[in-house]
Design a protein around this motif. Structure first.
Motif, short mmCIF file in Angstrom:
data_model
loop_
_atom_site.label_atom_id
_atom_site.label_comp_id
_atom_site.label_asym_id
_atom_site.label_seq_id
_atom_site.Cartn_x
_atom_site.Cartn_y
_atom_site.Cartn_z
N LEU A 24 12.53 14.31 13.80
CA LEU A 24 13.80 14.48 13.31
C LEU A 24 14.22 13.08 12.54
CD1 LEU A 24 15.65 16.28 16.19
CD2 LEU A 24 14.57 17.24 14.01
N ALA A 25 14.33 12.91 11.37
CA ALA A 25 14.80 11.94 10.63
C ALA A 25 16.11 12.00 10.58
CB ALA A 25 13.92 11.99 9.17
N ALA A 26 16.67 13.18 10.16
CA ALA A 26 18.28 13.12 9.79
C ALA A 26 18.36 14.64 10.18
CB ALA A 26 18.48 12.81 8.64
N VAL A 27 19.81 14.92 10.55
CA VAL A 27 20.00 16.38 10.86
C VAL A 27 21.47 16.43 10.20
CG1 VAL A 27 18.89 16.65 12.87
CG2 VAL A 27 21.13 15.53 12.91
N VAL A 28 21.62 18.17 9.77
CA VAL A 28 22.88 18.57 8.86
C VAL A 28 23.00 19.81 9.82
CG1 VAL A 28 22.28 17.61 6.75
CG2 VAL A 28 21.29 19.65 7.50
N PRO A 29 24.48 20.31 9.43
CA PRO A 29 24.97 21.33 10.25
C PRO A 29 24.47 22.76 9.70
CG PRO A 29 26.53 20.65 8.95
CD PRO A 29 25.33 19.67 8.57
N ALA A 30 23.35 23.14 9.75
CA ALA A 30 22.90 24.59 9.72
C ALA A 30 21.66 24.74 10.62
CB ALA A 30 22.02 24.41 8.18
N ALA A 73 36.98 23.00 -2.38
CA ALA A 73 36.31 23.66 -1.06
C ALA A 73 35.02 23.95 -1.65
CB ALA A 73 37.00 24.47 -0.61
N PRO A 74 33.91 23.86 -1.22
CA PRO A 74 32.47 24.35 -1.41
C PRO A 74 32.53 25.97 -1.56
CG PRO A 74 32.02 22.60 0.08
CD PRO A 74 33.46 23.07 0.06
N ARG A 75 31.98 26.60 -2.54
CA ARG A 75 31.79 28.07 -2.68
C ARG A 75 30.49 28.41 -3.10
NH1 ARG A 75 36.27 29.80 -6.80
NH2 ARG A 75 35.02 27.69 -7.98
N TYR A 76 30.19 29.69 -2.92
CA TYR A 76 28.93 30.31 -3.02
C TYR A 76 28.91 31.62 -3.47
CZ TYR A 76 24.12 32.05 -2.16
OH TYR A 76 22.85 32.74 -2.42
N GLN A 77 28.22 32.37 -4.57
CA GLN A 77 28.18 33.52 -4.93
C GLN A 77 26.67 33.84 -5.46
OE1 GLN A 77 31.21 34.26 -8.09
NE2 GLN A 77 30.24 36.27 -8.46
N HIS A 98 17.96 30.96 -0.28
CA HIS A 98 18.96 30.05 -0.20
C HIS A 98 19.74 29.98 1.24
CE1 HIS A 98 22.79 27.71 -1.56
NE2 HIS A 98 23.35 28.46 -0.54
N GLY A 99 20.01 28.60 1.61
CA GLY A 99 20.76 28.43 2.81
C GLY A 99 21.72 26.94 2.84
N ASP A 100 22.80 27.36 3.31
CA ASP A 100 23.63 26.02 3.03
C ASP A 100 24.38 25.70 4.48
OD1 ASP A 100 25.86 27.24 2.95
OD2 ASP A 100 25.80 27.87 0.94
N SER A 101 25.23 24.58 4.34
CA SER A 101 25.63 23.92 5.68
C SER A 101 27.09 24.74 5.92
CB SER A 101 25.89 22.58 5.33
OG SER A 101 26.74 22.23 4.08
N ILE A 102 27.26 25.51 4.97
CA ILE A 102 28.64 26.23 5.43
C ILE A 102 28.40 27.68 5.70
CG2 ILE A 102 30.07 24.79 4.10
CD1 ILE A 102 30.21 26.64 1.87
N GLY A 103 27.10 27.85 6.03
CA GLY A 103 26.65 29.16 6.54
C GLY A 103 26.16 30.12 5.76
N HIS A 104 26.12 30.02 4.45
CA HIS A 104 25.70 30.94 3.35
C HIS A 104 24.45 31.28 3.31
CE1 HIS A 104 29.84 30.05 1.25
NE2 HIS A 104 29.96 31.14 1.76
N SER A 105 23.82 32.22 3.16
CA SER A 105 22.41 32.12 2.99
C SER A 105 22.13 33.73 2.23
CB SER A 105 21.55 32.47 4.30
OG SER A 105 22.10 33.77 5.13
#
Length: 344
Positions: free
Chosen positions: A318-324, A132-136, A77-84
């Protein structure tokens, strides 16, 4: 005490998701009122790597929570708020998308090529849609396990059951999520609060879910029963939706039975749903996609085609970009961008 009648038995249906992952959908993307607060259950058990390795590349979510439970193989898993992270057999991943998150989930099989697990979507109430998004990430050893005197085994993924509390907490749907195994030939009754919607999903063995509080009557005719209906027999990939009551009773078959037993308190709110975004009104849904489009546009880069290091004649567009971060073969990182890519 009253046994919950079986409202409906559904066989999960083959579905393609992500970049071409073959899975089975038990319910979702339709009228899910009877499952409220749950929206979708996917069974991604597969023994053919070519059917799942493409995974679920970067995609957005808003307004929901997802609980991923792995039985075999791993999911990265990886996401745009820095979790992996990586979850494996017995592990649980919980993600609150809230106001919005972009993430990817990339499955990998075990040594035998098996990739087995489930993903459940829980709806967020209107008051928490923009939280706010969260991950566990929860490891297998943190999930409580209980074995009853008759050999019934339960893993408590979420909620409280038989004096144990699951490690996943703070989920708005307030689910009780159990992995239940009943020994061959055994009959077992499990408590479920009357106010909850509840379902079971069978993924090993078979059994009969009883339909009435009293003992089953002997049928007087081939198609009629004296005062009740016969139990509903369920096998692998069967979803059983229960009606009201405060307990569920199952009679295990010759090979025993293993199933998910999930219940939650209904939100009883309107649902506006398109793809990975779930809101309460169509206007909120349109606003969510407008914001997503603006976010992608604001992060576009001037570079459109980049050679892949180590790849002969391969480029990405590159079709679209997101912050990760995106790491290409050869450990090349393209700053803080991730592309929704196509090969050309």
């Amino acid at each position: 005490m009253s046994i919950r009648p079986v409202k409906r038995l559904i066989k999960s249906k083959p579905t393609l998701e992500g970049a071409g992952v073959h899975l089975r959908r038990a319910f979702g993307f339709g009228n899910t009122k009877e499952f409220d607060p749950f929206l979708l259950l996917d069974d991604f058990r597969n023994d053919v790597p070519e059917d799942y390795l493409a995974g679920f590349p970067w995609h957005p979510h808003r307004g929901i929570e997802t609980i991923t439970y792995v039985l075999a193989g791993t999911v990265q898993h990886g996401d745009s708020i820095g979790h992996s992270g990586v979850i494996g057999a017995g592990d649980v991943q919980w993600m609150t998308a809230g106001s919005g998150i972009i993430h990817q989930e990339m499955p990998k099989g075990d040594q035998a090529g098996r990739m087995h697990g489930f993903q459940l979507w829980g709806n967020l109430p209107a008051s928490l849609k923009m939280t706010a998004p969260r991950y566990q990430e929860v490891k297998a050893g943190e999930v409580p396990e209980i074995t009853d005197d008759d050999g019934t085994h339960v893993r408590v993924v979420c909620g409280n059951f038989w004096g144990k509390t699951g490690p996943v907490d703070g989920v708005a749907a307030d689910p009780i999520y159990l992995d239940v195994s009943v020994s061959p030939g055994k009959r077992k009754t499990l408590p479920v609060e009357t106010t909850r919607h509840a379902f079971a999903y069978v993924f090993a063995g078979s059994g009969k879910f009883c339909n009435a509080s009293g003992p089953l009557a002997v049928p007087t005719e081939a198609i009629k029963w004296l005062d009740t209906t016969p139990p509903v027999e369920a096998d692998n990939r069967s979803l059983i939706l229960f009606d009201r009551g405060d307990e569920v009773t199952v009679q295990a078959g010759d090979d025993g039975i293993r199933f998910l037993l999930v219940s939650g308190k209904p939100l009883e709110e309107p649902v506006a749903w398109y793809g990975p975004i779930v809101m309460n009104t169509q206007e909120q849904l349109r606003q969510a996609f407008t914001e997503l489009k603006k976010a992608r546009s604001s992060r576009r880069r001037s570079v459109s085609r980049i050679p892949i290091p180590g790849g002969v004649g391969l480029w990405i567009t590159l079709a679209a970009v997101v912050p990760a971060p995106l790491v290409l073969p050869g450990s090349t990182t393209l700053g803080r961008t991730v592309a929704l890519i196509r090969f050309s």
